[in-house]
Design a protein around this motif. Sequence first.
Motif, PDB file in Angstrom:
ATOM      1  N   GLU A  47       0.894  -1.158   0.000  1.00  0.00           N
ATOM      2  CA  GLU A  47       0.000   0.000   0.000  1.00  0.00           C
ATOM      3  C   GLU A  47       0.931   1.207   0.000  1.00  0.00           C
ATOM      4  O   GLU A  47       1.478   1.587   1.045  1.00  0.00           O
ATOM      5  N   THR A 110       3.378  -5.174  10.395  1.00  0.00           N
ATOM      6  CA  THR A 110       3.815  -5.645  11.699  1.00  0.00           C
ATOM      7  C   THR A 110       3.561  -7.146  11.833  1.00  0.00           C
ATOM      8  O   THR A 110       2.508  -7.642  11.421  1.00  0.00           O
ATOM      9  N   ARG A 115      -2.007 -12.360  12.644  1.00  0.00           N
ATOM     10  CA  ARG A 115      -1.670 -12.482  11.220  1.00  0.00           C
ATOM     11  C   ARG A 115      -0.893 -13.756  10.942  1.00  0.00           C
ATOM     12  O   ARG A 115      -0.997 -14.315   9.846  1.00  0.00           O
ATOM     13  N   THR A 159      -2.392  -2.253  12.765  1.00  0.00           N
ATOM     14  CA  THR A 159      -2.259  -2.547  14.193  1.00  0.00           C
ATOM     15  C   THR A 159      -2.717  -1.338  15.018  1.00  0.00           C
ATOM     16  O   THR A 159      -3.156  -1.507  16.154  1.00  0.00           O
ATOM     17  N   ASP A 200       2.100   4.204  13.069  1.00  0.00           N
ATOM     18  CA  ASP A 200       3.493   3.798  13.254  1.00  0.00           C
ATOM     19  C   ASP A 200       4.392   5.022  13.458  1.00  0.00           C
ATOM     20  O   ASP A 200       4.345   5.971  12.658  1.00  0.00           O
TER      21      ASP A 200
HETATM   22  N1  ARG Z   1       2.565  -1.513  10.834  1.00  0.00           N
HETATM   23  C1  ARG Z   1       1.156  -1.353  10.776  1.00  0.00           C
HETATM   24  C2  ARG Z   1       0.492  -2.687  10.563  1.00  0.00           C
HETATM   25  O1  ARG Z   1       1.086  -3.634  10.241  1.00  0.00           O
HETATM   26  C3  ARG Z   1       0.707  -0.397   9.695  1.00  0.00           C
HETATM   27  C4  ARG Z   1       1.254  -0.695   8.349  1.00  0.00           C
HETATM   28  C5  ARG Z   1       0.627   0.109   7.264  1.00  0.00           C
HETATM   29  N2  ARG Z   1       1.337  -0.043   6.048  1.00  0.00           N
HETATM   30  C6  ARG Z   1       1.012   0.581   4.903  1.00  0.00           C
HETATM   31  N3  ARG Z   1       1.741   0.414   3.856  1.00  0.00           N
HETATM   32  N4  ARG Z   1      -0.013   1.346   4.894  1.00  0.00           N
HETATM   33  O2  ARG Z   1      -0.671  -2.794  10.698  1.00  0.00           O
END
Ligand code: ARG
Length: 263
Positions: A47, A110, A115, A159, A200
């Motif tokens: 993303e 994460t 997951r 997360t 994050d």
């Molecule tokens: N580290 C967080 C998770 O794993 C957010 C990651 C969002 N990454 C992104 N490319 N939007 O949920």
Amino acid sequence: MKKSLSLLLIGLLILGLVAVSGCTDKAATAGTDETESQMPVYVVGTEPYFPPFQYADENNNNEIIGFDIDLINAIAADQGFQVTWKDLGFDALIPALQSGQIDIIASGMTITEAREESVDFTNPYINAGLALAVAANNNQIQSIDDIQGKVAVVQQGSTGAAKADELKSEGVITDIIYLPHVSDIVMSIQNGRGDFMINDLPVTNAFISHNPGVIKIVDDKIQSESYGFAVRNGNTELLNMLNEGLANVQADGTYDQIMDKYF
Ligand code: ARG
């Protein structure tokens, strides 16, 4: 007349030779292509609105760049595979992996127990925790102790969203707004739709340094986390390649160079 005919023949002969040597060159290039085309090609889902991990390079046709991109490319070069990138919503990544639409997730994801049930993660490649941020002019929320009855804004499927769900089910906060991209989250904090965001830390920090005066961090470690790349459950061959490549690029200094480039 005879002379000009033989000149013409010589000319044709030369042209023929040039054409043949041209073909030979082509064949040589085709040989290289072939070695490359024999390499497996893996589709990597991301993303790409999550700087500095993955984002569009505005100076270069919005090509996707970032820490995760460079790291996957370095691992691919080390392990002899090629990649193509697929832009997906963050919450669409795991379903896309499971259905075979993509082979790898590289999206600042994460590693979590929940997951782990649907995907296999590589060894962690970076630590990144969750931070709580509010509008720069918000004086009400000065720490996590001040969020009672407030509205959280989070990226859907993240997360940060899971943390907000937890706070809501504990009765700490009243409402949660889920949005697709981090930029949307920031905007709704800015315009007062939401009171605080959970996201994050490195990404929130990067936003603040590029857009000073919009939001501020009031708690920089509400949860510590590590990112991993994900593959389909049981895809041990690819998982081993990613882990081996990661170890190699960490050992040969490439990882540190990528670190210096983005942080
Ligand atoms: N580290 C967080 C998770 O794993 C957010 C990651 C969002 N990454 C992104 N490319 N939007 O949920």
